[in-house]
Design a protein around this motif. Structure first.
Motif, PDB file in Angstrom:
ATOM      1  N   THR A  61      26.639  49.034  38.021  1.00 52.52           N
ATOM      2  CA  THR A  61      27.271  47.863  38.590  1.00 52.52           C
ATOM      3  C   THR A  61      27.790  46.964  37.480  1.00 52.52           C
ATOM      4  OG1 THR A  61      26.978  46.086  40.217  1.00 52.52           O
ATOM      5  CG2 THR A  61      25.135  46.514  38.730  1.00 52.52           C
ATOM      6  N   ALA A 115      32.307  46.267  42.236  1.00 49.36           N
ATOM      7  CA  ALA A 115      30.899  46.575  41.971  1.00 49.36           C
ATOM      8  C   ALA A 115      30.132  46.445  43.274  1.00 49.36           C
ATOM      9  CB  ALA A 115      30.320  45.630  40.922  1.00 49.36           C
ATOM     10  N   GLY A 116      29.206  47.358  43.483  1.00 45.06           N
ATOM     11  CA  GLY A 116      28.452  47.341  44.732  1.00 45.06           C
ATOM     12  C   GLY A 116      29.351  47.549  45.934  1.00 45.06           C
ATOM     13  N   TRP A 157      33.583  52.813  44.149  1.00 40.31           N
ATOM     14  CA  TRP A 157      32.293  52.143  44.306  1.00 40.31           C
ATOM     15  C   TRP A 157      32.083  51.198  43.127  1.00 40.31           C
ATOM     16  CZ3 TRP A 157      27.897  50.489  46.160  1.00 40.31           C
ATOM     17  CH2 TRP A 157      26.805  50.303  45.313  1.00 40.31           C
ATOM     18  N   PHE A 158      32.503  51.641  41.957  1.00 41.64           N
ATOM     19  CA  PHE A 158      32.431  50.855  40.720  1.00 41.64           C
ATOM     20  C   PHE A 158      33.764  51.004  40.019  1.00 41.64           C
ATOM     21  CE2 PHE A 158      32.145  51.153  36.122  1.00 41.64           C
ATOM     22  CZ  PHE A 158      31.441  50.023  35.754  1.00 41.64           C
ATOM     23  N   LEU A 272      21.973  46.595  46.447  1.00 39.21           N
ATOM     24  CA  LEU A 272      22.899  47.493  45.752  1.00 39.21           C
ATOM     25  C   LEU A 272      22.732  48.921  46.254  1.00 39.21           C
ATOM     26  CD1 LEU A 272      25.027  47.762  43.478  1.00 39.21           C
ATOM     27  CD2 LEU A 272      23.132  48.214  41.903  1.00 39.21           C
ATOM     28  N   TRP A 276      25.529  51.190  48.309  1.00 31.83           N
ATOM     29  CA  TRP A 276      25.949  52.521  47.859  1.00 31.83           C
ATOM     30  C   TRP A 276      25.880  53.520  49.011  1.00 31.83           C
ATOM     31  CZ3 TRP A 276      24.139  57.509  47.291  1.00 31.83           C
ATOM     32  CH2 TRP A 276      24.829  58.328  46.388  1.00 31.83           C
TER      33      TRP A 276
END
Length: 290
Positions: A61, A115-116, A157-158, A272, A276
């Motif tokens: 993250t 992020a996250g 996702w990131f 987190l 995901w």
């Protein structure tokens, strides 16, 4: 000070020898999915973090200064913070410097960020630098906007944008001006950090070099280390690295953002992990204002 084109096997033996001389202590105890060691190539020492993207307990993250929710608001960042405080707050396996940010009082962060599974920064006008993104299943990709077209941030996702790019499909690819970089500190000789991945896409390799080098030297080193794709990260006084809560390289300035990695021994926050899982099932980042 050109880096020699040594074979990969010789390089790995050399790096392994460095690890045997007391560097095993740098990695988290009994670590298997995250390894932190030290190596040297042609007189240039570096710290290397190897992250196993196939392990279900590995989560990557972005941590923002002052625990902010968004990187930039109204053309200003949410400030900067001592790296030591960011490390202490994260309780992560690894924390490292991330992307560039302005030296002015505004401290705006470069590039879009995810992020996250949500946007930490978004502008539809972003069209420079290179983006490292993790898609479903932690599959990495590297996209240079002015060559490959804009990244599909909603599929990440990131996602972090920096650069210049160093490797493209296994070959040296250093074209900073094409990517939009003009700062002489980026184009010249500097102490650098870089991130990349091998052709398998099963690992991320994060490297911090210990002496000033050119982008070309950095690219050759990343290829020798085993990367197929790689890009430069923020460096110089922003260069910072911590493992298992221990600061290995202290930042020499306050930072606005950092790459944060969790593993089994340093578990990711529940929010987190659940985010995901939702991303794997089809949930995607929502573009702000859409």
């Amino acid at each position: 000070m050109a880096i020699s084109k040594m074979c990969r096997r010789s390089f790995l033996l050399l790096a392994g020898a460095g690890l045997a001389k007391g560097f095993a202590m740098l990695q988290p105890a009994d670590a298997k999915t995250i390894q932190v060691n030290k190596g040297k190539i042609n007189g240039i020492s570096f710290y290397r973090v190897i992250i196993d993207l196939t392990d279900p307990k590995t989560f990557i993250t972005i941590g923002l200064a002052n625990n902010a929710t968004f990187a930039n608001t109204a053309q200003r960042s949410n400030g900067d913070e001592d790296f030591s405080r960011m490390v202490a707050r994260s309780h992560a396996a690894v924390v490292a410097n991330g992307t560039f940010f302005a030296k002015s009082s505004q401290k705006t962060v470069m590039g879009n960020m995810v992020a996250g599974g949500r946007f930490l920064k978004y502008s539809k006008w972003e069209n420079f630098g290179t983006t490292l993104g993790l898609r479903v299943g932690n599959k990495p990709e590297m996209v240079t906007a002015r060559v490959d077209g804009k990244p599909k941030w909603k599929e990440h996702w990131f996602s972090i944008t920096c650069g210049p790019r160093l490797l493209r499909r296994g070959k040296i690819w250093v074209k900073p001006k094409l990517e939009g970089f003009k700062d002489p500190h980026v184009l010249g000789i500097a102490t650098r950090a870089a991130i990349g991945f091998p052709a398998s896409g099963k690992k991320l390799i994060l490297v911090h070099f210990e002496k000033p080098i050119t982008l070309e030297q950095e690219a050759r080193a990343m290829r020798a280390i085993g990367c197929y794709e790689a890009m430069n990260l923020d460096g110089g006084t922003s260069r910072a690295l911590a493992a298992n809560g221990r600061i290995i390289i202290p930042a020499r300035r306050r930072l606005t953002n950092a790459i944060v990695v969790y593993d089994a021994k340093h578990p990711a926050p529940t929010a987190l992990r659940k985010s995901w899982e939702r991303f794997q099932k089809g949930q995607r980042p929502v573009v702000p204002g859409s």
